[in-house]
Design a protein around this motif. Structure first.
Motif, PDB file in Angstrom:
ATOM      1  N   ASN A  37      45.109  38.285  24.020  1.00 29.79           N
ATOM      2  CA  ASN A  37      44.790  38.578  25.421  1.00 29.79           C
ATOM      3  C   ASN A  37      43.974  37.422  25.983  1.00 29.79           C
ATOM      4  N   ILE A  38      44.468  36.820  27.033  1.00 28.96           N
ATOM      5  CA  ILE A  38      43.711  35.774  27.728  1.00 28.96           C
ATOM      6  C   ILE A  38      43.256  36.369  29.050  1.00 28.96           C
ATOM      7  N   VAL A  39      41.949  36.545  29.169  1.00 29.50           N
ATOM      8  CA  VAL A  39      41.365  37.250  30.303  1.00 29.50           C
ATOM      9  C   VAL A  39      40.659  36.253  31.213  1.00 29.50           C
ATOM     10  N   THR A  40      41.009  36.275  32.490  1.00 25.73           N
ATOM     11  CA  THR A  40      40.235  35.531  33.488  1.00 25.73           C
ATOM     12  C   THR A  40      39.571  36.543  34.411  1.00 25.73           C
ATOM     13  N   SER A  41      38.316  36.284  34.729  1.00 28.77           N
ATOM     14  CA  SER A  41      37.510  37.286  35.433  1.00 28.77           C
ATOM     15  C   SER A  41      36.642  36.624  36.497  1.00 28.77           C
ATOM     16  N   SER A  42      36.554  37.274  37.657  1.00 31.92           N
ATOM     17  CA  SER A  42      35.672  36.825  38.735  1.00 31.92           C
ATOM     18  C   SER A  42      34.792  38.001  39.150  1.00 31.92           C
ATOM     19  N   THR A  43      33.479  37.774  39.208  1.00 33.27           N
ATOM     20  CA  THR A  43      32.531  38.841  39.488  1.00 33.27           C
ATOM     21  C   THR A  43      31.570  38.438  40.594  1.00 33.27           C
ATOM     22  N   GLU A  44      31.379  39.342  41.544  1.00 32.85           N
ATOM     23  CA  GLU A  44      30.348  39.151  42.581  1.00 32.85           C
ATOM     24  C   GLU A  44      29.316  40.262  42.409  1.00 32.85           C
TER      25      GLU A  44
END
Length: 502
Positions: free
Chosen positions: A366-373
């Motif tokens: 699993n290659i996870v890309t994540s963006s969090t504010e």
């Protein structure tokens, strides 16, 4: 409620009648008729594998394979992949995480990169235990009641029941790790790694190369992936046990942007009675909203809510926020909105062997890309509560004494969250007759002399009358009568009657 009088050369007998007298006392304390004197104050989730102070939770025995701090942590123990599709069968699992986080108020992006590999996803790290509240998940904290033995810690079993679990405390050497070859039987084995060798990322905005145990450090204030852009990760392959060499492409998720920005929400929206509204520019990823609530007594609880990315909106239920801290007033709420994309590959292979652990020959990745504010909201000060969307000092506000809408009657005041004065004292005294002071009241009622004294006092409207009622009364009768007031002023209604009993 009983009256208080002070016969000649005597201390006060007892208190004021309903609305007629205050609980004042007068007289000489040296007299035998001495009466009452009154004076008036999670998490984070713990699971059997991650809360153990030893490294026993690592199925490979590698003490370097610890928590990465990324939002996918713990996912390696799931039987479903992050896309929601069922797993096809036994497999090893690798998770590569690339994330960025940024404050809602603006500022630099903070990168995070991690990687973990487990030999058997079916026996990987356990998931945290949660409870469903208003459509969100509340992270549970184990409570083992009376505590655990010195060689145990409090955690969850496979059924999410709090239980005392054995600490892996075998005395191991520097090149060994503690593990459990049998339940509750700690032992030592040589440290063995399970990895994929060096990881090199191509096409990322910042240069990334990781070596086992995959610690990432960077001075760049940038995202490790381009939103919507493609990149590649190359693995050289494990030198011992682990994944064989691979090269896989992945696509970065779109950056999450709240709209209106989280920091633009007003106080009433965040700490009021309704749901907490969260809005963002819609996308096509997987959105998770996390709220960590801190209460006025410093309790901390965390809820997570799955949201529909294309809708661009989610209202965090107030019931879930309150459940995080057992209904106590919140003084701080930290909210994060995370968008993820997961690229899944199921065609990798593994090699090597590990002591006491099955290495599945098929590897998933699993290659996870994540963006969090994220943004943290400051609520009311300790001792205050949100009443009608305004911070109110419920310790000393007579209109909201001890809680919103709990008004004190008449001219009573609010002292440390309790109404104090004639109205509160008399109401408490009346309740005490069948409550906390029932035994003392029943004892007087069953004694003819005490009952006569009580009846006499109840008919008085002046201090002189009260004096006369107390004349020529035996000490045992006065003691029986006074026991009611001592119970009232010293035990049951101390706060309500403070200042009215001397």
């Amino acid at each position: 409620m009983k009256h208080t009088i002070a016969p000649p050369r005597a201390a006060a007998l007892l208190a004021a009648g309903f609305g007629l007298f205050s609980l004042t006392a007068c007289g000489d304390d040296s007299d035998p008729l001495l009466t009452a004197t009154a004076t008036l104050t999670a998490g984070p989730t713990s699971n059997p594998n991650t809360s153990n102070p030893s490294s026993a939770g690592d199925p490979t025995g590698d003490p370097t394979d610890g928590t990465t701090g990324d939002p996918t942590e713990g996912g390696t123990g799931d039987t479903d992949d992050p896309t929601g599709e069922p797993q096809d069968g036994p497999h090893a699992l690798g998770t590569i995480f690339l994330g960025e986080s940024h404050p809602a108020a603006g500022g630099n992006s903070s990168p995070a990169v991690s990687a973990s590999f487990v030999p058997d996803a079916g026996t990987g790290a356990a998931q945290g235990c949660t409870e469903s509240v208003a459509g969100c998940q509340l992270a549970l904290v184990p409570d083992c009641g009376g505590g655990c033995d010195a060689d145990e810690y409090c955690g969850f079993d496979d059924s999410c029941e709090a239980t005392c679990l054995r600490i892996c405390d075998a005395p191991c050497g520097a090149d060994e790790v503690c593990y459990f070859p049998a339940p509750n039987t700690p032992a030592c084995k040589k440290i063995e790694s399970f990895d994929a060798g060096a990881l090199t990322f191509l096409g990322t905005p910042i240069p990334i190369t990781l070596f086992p145990p995959y610690a990432f450090m960077s001075d760049d204030n940038a995202s490790p992936f381009a939103p919507g852009g493609t990149a590649t990760v190359q693995a050289s392959g494990a030198s011992n046990a682990g994944f064989a060499a691979f090269e896989k492409e992945f696509t970065g998720t779109e950056f999450i942007q709240t709209s209106p920005k989280l920091d633009a929400l007003d106080f009433a929206e965040v700490f009021g009675d309704g749901p907490l509204p969260v809005r963002w520019n819609p996308g096509d990823g997987e959105v998770t909203i996390t709220a960590t609530v801190t209460s006025s007594n410093f309790a901390v609880g965390t809820i997570t809510c799955k949201a529909d990315d294309p809708s661009g909106k989610f209202d965090i239920p107030r019931a879930a926020l309150e459940a995080a801290v057992d209904g106590d007033p919140a003084v701080n709420i930290a909210v994060s909105v995370q968008r993820q994309r997961v690229d899944v590959y199921k065609d990798l292979t593994t090699k090597g062997e590990l002591t006491g652990v099955t290495v599945q020959p098929v590897g998933y990745l699993n290659i996870v890309t994540s963006s969090t504010e994220f943004h943290a909201f400051q609520g009311c000060n300790p001792g205050e509560a949100v009443c009608d969307n305004t911070c109110v000092d419920v310790q000393y506000d007579a209109a909201n004494c001890g809680g919103c809408g709990k008004a004190c009657a008449g001219d009573d005041t609010c002292v440390e969250g309790t109404c104090n004065g004639i109205e509160a004292c008399n109401a408490c005294a009346e309740d005490s007759m069948t409550g906390g002071c029932k035994a003392e009241n029943d004892a007087c009622a069953a004694n003819a002399a005490c009952k006569a004294l009580e009846t006499c006092i109840a008919g008085c409207q002046t201090q002189e009358c009260l004096y006369m009622c107390g004349e020529n009364v035996e000490m045992s009768t006065i003691d029986l009568y006074n026991a009611q007031i001592q119970c009232l002023c010293d035990e049951v209604c101390v706060a309500e009657c403070n200042g009215l009993c001397n």
